[in-house]
Write a protein that holds these residues in place. Sequence first.
Motif, PDB file in Angstrom:
ATOM      1  N   ARG A   1       0.886  -1.307   0.160  1.00 39.02           N
ATOM      2  CA  ARG A   1      -0.026   0.001  -0.033  1.00 39.02           C
ATOM      3  C   ARG A   1       0.867   1.203  -0.022  1.00 39.02           C
ATOM      4  N   GLY A   2       2.064   1.077  -0.294  1.00 36.20           N
ATOM      5  CA  GLY A   2       3.022   2.159  -0.750  1.00 36.20           C
ATOM      6  C   GLY A   2       3.810   2.923   0.462  1.00 36.20           C
ATOM      7  N   ALA A   3       3.982   2.281   1.663  1.00 34.18           N
ATOM      8  CA  ALA A   3       4.652   2.964   2.581  1.00 34.18           C
ATOM      9  C   ALA A   3       6.137   3.013   2.449  1.00 34.18           C
TER      10      ALA A   3
ATOM     11  N   TYR B   1       4.457  -1.253   7.650  1.00 34.58           N
ATOM     12  CA  TYR B   1       3.064  -1.072   7.918  1.00 34.58           C
ATOM     13  C   TYR B   1       2.216  -2.436   7.963  1.00 34.58           C
ATOM     14  N   HIS B   2       2.629  -3.567   7.070  1.00 37.33           N
ATOM     15  CA  HIS B   2       2.002  -4.724   7.320  1.00 37.33           C
ATOM     16  C   HIS B   2       3.051  -5.667   7.190  1.00 37.33           C
TER      17      HIS B   2
HETATM   18  S1  FES Z   1       2.209  -1.050   2.848  1.00 36.67           S
HETATM   19 FE1  FES Z   1       3.810  -2.380   3.099  1.00 36.67          FE
HETATM   20  S2  FES Z   1       3.220  -4.040   3.973  1.00 36.67           S
HETATM   21 FE2  FES Z   1       1.438  -2.933   3.570  1.00 36.67          FE
END
Ligand code: FES
Lengths: 160, 431
Positions: B94-96, B113-114
């Motif tokens: 998602r772009g982090a 993030y995830h």
């Molecule tokens: S944005 Fe990198 S793991 Fe979800």
Amino acid sequence: MALLTRAEVEDFLYHEAALLDEWKTMEWAELFTEDGEYLVPPTDLPDADKNAALFIINDDHHRLVQRAKRLTRRTAHVEFPHSKVRHTIHNVRILEQDEAGLTVASNQIVYRAKRQNLDTFVCHTIHQLARTADGLRIRSKRVMLDIDGLRPHGMISAIL
Amino acid sequence: MNKPLESGLGGTHFIRIDPQRCEFLVPRWAFTDQAVLDKEREEIFGRCWLYVGHASEIPKAGDFVARKVGGRQLFLWRGEDGVPRVYFNTCTHRGAMVCREKQGNAKRLTCPYHGWTFDTRGGMVEQPGASGFPDDFFANGAKDLISPAKVEAYRDFVFVNFDPNAVDLTTYLAGAAEYLDLVADQGELGMEVTPGEQVYSMRANWKLLYENSADGYHAITAHASYFDYLRATVGVFREDFDPHDVGGGGKSLGNGHAVIEYQAPWGRPVAQWVPQWGESGRAEIARVKAELSARLGEQRADRIANWNRNILIFPNLIINDIMGLTIRSFQPVTPGYLEVSAVSLAPRGEHPEMRAWRQYNFNEFLGPAGFATPDDVEMLELCQQAYQNMPEVGWNDISKGMNRPDANQGDDEVQMRSFWIRWDELMGAAR
Ligand code: FES
Ligand SMILES: [Fe+2]
């Protein structure tokens, strides 16, 4: 040897700051010992060695006097007319003290205003002070910037 | 004057050249207009080779440095196989940003993030809770980190290009490659970026800095106080130096690249001694010069040692081979604001005393608190602010030296004209 109190050291730092705020740069340069230095390490390496790393300011005595002199000239275009500068000094601590001198840490905020821009320099500063017959003198002033690069300041044209 | 999108950007040329009058004019809205910057992002920063960093900045496997280049967030990461690679600093989930430190070393980077995890080849090698994705969802590198369309290095200078159809780097560099060689050849053991980065900015358009970086004409006025400093620095001026004859001159190197080459009285750690450096410095400089001559021949050693060069690599890389060696790249942020990053380049294995003088020298003239750069910045900011006098005063003049095209002197403006001609071509190219 009479130990200097923090208030006495603060008076000295306030005096230095007042000279800078009033653009009495030649008088500021006279506060340094003959082997004095004025350093600003790169923002990413506050503890760097000036002989190995690329500093922002790496002035030996000769060059700090020339810096002070330059700032009295109209041809130092970046500071003609002089910007408004204000130093405020906090958290002064005497780290070490003996016959010869003192190591003093302080937090300093320096504001510089010019042409509708206000730049704030957040600094922690280490002064190595020498006790001389004429009173305290600066052997080394190392200004470490607690900012992530000179943005948007762009430069250090006044003396921190 | 019309709005640029209606006239210039939709027409053929922004600049006006009158060969009869020897006049070369550039419209001032090129420095102020957001539409121009938007177009530059596409046509210039989207298509030209852009400097990212020097391979010496990531010496060991796993070393990385994060950089902002051409408006993108990138990072340079040396693979466990030793190959330097460049990635967009953004997770494919998602772009982090996956690389959160400015520099460091890692075999793997885990997105905060995830938790998707990437290896030095960019491979997405692990993710917590893989259920909920089809078995082959991650196959064939489907969710690997993404690299710019092209990544190439020339003599350890690493560049990227976001355009898959771009010419190769060496072709792009054209005549500038020869000058990068003059820099890269200085170290017997190669070259390295020293610790410490000068991170600063200017409240001015990025093109003003490119122009200024090889503008010999402004030196005497804008840097009067620097020359006062030089005169006051006992033993720095070489006795035999004639400030009215710096030799050399400016020239275009093709594709918008340019150089000015000249002689100057300051010390050059490669390899011009000044009395300030004392007898041990004199001996070391003699050794450096002898090594250069033995390795590269007398003629090339003389050229490297005795001449200063301001090298302009279109669009945003400046290498000053002067009293030190600078790598300065800059990025536009808004029409009136740019970000600069500068480092010092030096021969590997340089004598510590010479290294200290090199860094001392760098600070003397250059950088955000040098005795010259802040005055340059002041000039650029004075220009930028005064461009508010549009539309009544609408044109810059860059004509100096046009009446002597075969003998460009150091204070002529041919190097800026070569920039603007290339800029004009690129900005008109995608009509
Ligand atoms: S944005 Fe990198 S793991 Fe979800
Ligand atoms: Fe300049």
